[in-house]
Design an enzyme around this catalytic site. Structure first.
Site, PDB file in Angstrom:
ATOM      1  CG  HIS A  59      -1.999  -0.963   1.223  1.00  0.00           C
ATOM      2  ND1 HIS A  59      -3.221  -0.725   0.632  1.00  0.00           N
ATOM      3  CD2 HIS A  59      -2.060  -2.227   1.714  1.00  0.00           C
ATOM      4  CE1 HIS A  59      -3.991  -1.790   0.773  1.00  0.00           C
ATOM      5  NE2 HIS A  59      -3.312  -2.715   1.424  1.00  0.00           N
ATOM      6  N   PRO A  60       0.500   2.252  -0.795  1.00  0.00           N
ATOM      7  CG  PRO A  60      -0.666   3.714  -2.218  1.00  0.00           C
ATOM      8  CD  PRO A  60      -0.556   2.266  -1.832  1.00  0.00           C
ATOM      9  CB  ILE A 116      -7.001   3.841   7.361  1.00  0.00           C
ATOM     10  CG1 ILE A 116      -8.448   4.104   7.821  1.00  0.00           C
ATOM     11  CG2 ILE A 116      -6.571   4.891   6.343  1.00  0.00           C
ATOM     12  CD1 ILE A 116      -8.607   5.413   8.579  1.00  0.00           C
TER      13      ILE A 116
END
Length: 335
Positions: A59-60, A116
């Site tokens: 994930h970035p 998130i």
């Protein structure tokens, strides 16, 4: 109708190669619900800690488009961009800077990117959640991050099923769509139902402040060393005495009411000293620094800065830093 997928498809949903292999072996699936059930079983029962970390690294960080490892696929990168579209659309330059700073602190503490399910969330909401989760114990935060990864995976599985469907074969529950925008909107709704959080999120949205940080903040710079003043205790108080304001040289007792306290971090910045609200209460405020504990050989046992916020300034931001040395200090109103 059964839906069959390849390992690369599941790798786009979750950046763990172990997860992708297990899901490919379990494919085909008769429905999205069946795939989600299998994904939960694989993620929480069949893969190990290394698989979790591998998925996290694909994930970035929020506000960036570059994943932190090579495990991200072109499809997952495109989906990440779409999932962060609301956050990016609501972000300002200062918000992105603050997100970057807090992401760096988070990674330094926990060892992985802040994760998130960002779909539909504003930059302010994400930043507030990052700050809220930062004090967690590493073992607790690791579990929260895994839960958030599962939410993202469920959302992407819905997109994967949508891409397989067409006008003639799609069921009423997952109708085909004409445009990418409509598909994204529909998938977001599906994802919200799958994670059972849409109602809770909707209930909180109206309460979210448009600010991304508290209206009063501070930091400390140790000018004698040319470095941030770390580990300094900070207190924020508001005057609520019988008189409208404290008198010069007065001895009033009990007029100052604590709003919050914190300790400066390695960057010299204090933690949150008050709630994030759109309009701060007008009045007299005092920020106090325990400089005697920080510099026992110095001249100042503590430093207090008193300032006033007027009614016309209630929606402004007040950054009140301390530039400190053992025998002098200064301050200013910054941004």
């Amino acid at each position: 109708m059964e839906f069959g997928f390849e390992e690369k498809d599941f790798l786009a949903c979750c950046g763990s190669t172990k997860f992708a292999k297990e899901m490919a072996l379990a494919s085909p699936f008769a429905s999205l619900e069946e795939a989600v059930s299998a994904a939960r079983d694989v993620w929480f029962n069949k893969v190990d800690v290394h698989a979790w970390l591998q998925a996290f690294s694909a994930h970035p960080q929020i506000g960036d488009s570059t994943p932190s490892s090579h495990h991200a696929t072109p499809t997952s990168a495109q989906w990440s961009k779409g999932e962060q579209s609301t956050a990016l659309a609501t972000a300002t330059g200062s918000t992105l800077q603050e997100l970057s700073e807090w992401n760096a602190r988070y990674r330094q503490k926990f060892g992985f990117v802040f994760l998130i399910c960002a779909s539909g969330r504003s930059s302010g909401e994400i930043l507030a959640e990052l700050k809220n989760r930062y004090p967690n114990r590493p073992i607790a935060e690791f579990d929260i991050a895994a839960q958030e990864q599962m939410k993202v995976t469920e959302l992407r599985l819905a997109k994967l099923f949508s891409s397989k469907a067409n006008v003639s074969s799609t069921t009423d529950q997952y109708p085909a769509v004409a445009t990418k925008k409509v598909e994204e909107d529909r998938v977001s709704i599906i994802g919200g139902h799958l994670t059972a959080t849409s109602e809770a999120t909707a209930g909180k949205t109206s309460q979210i402040s448009t600010r991304t940080r508290p209206p009063i903040t501070t930091h400390v710079l140790d000018v004698s060393r040319g470095s941030p003043g770390a580990g300094i205790e900070v207190r924020l108080e508001m005057w609520k005495g019988a008189q409208p304001r404290p008198s010069f040289g007065g001895t009033e007792i009990g007029g100052w009411v604590l709003q919050g306290s914190s300790t400066t971090d390695n960057d010299g910045r204090s933690g949150q000293l008050m709630s994030i609200v759109d309009a701060v209460d007008a009045g007299i405020y005092r920020i106090s620094f325990n400089t005697g504990k920080y510099c026992p050989a110095g001249f100042f046992p503590y430093v207090s800065i008193v300032f006033e916020i007027r009614e016309s300034q209630k929606r402004e931001h007040f950054h009140v830093p301390l530039l400190f040395s053992p025998f002098s200090f200064t301050t200013y109103r910054g941004s």
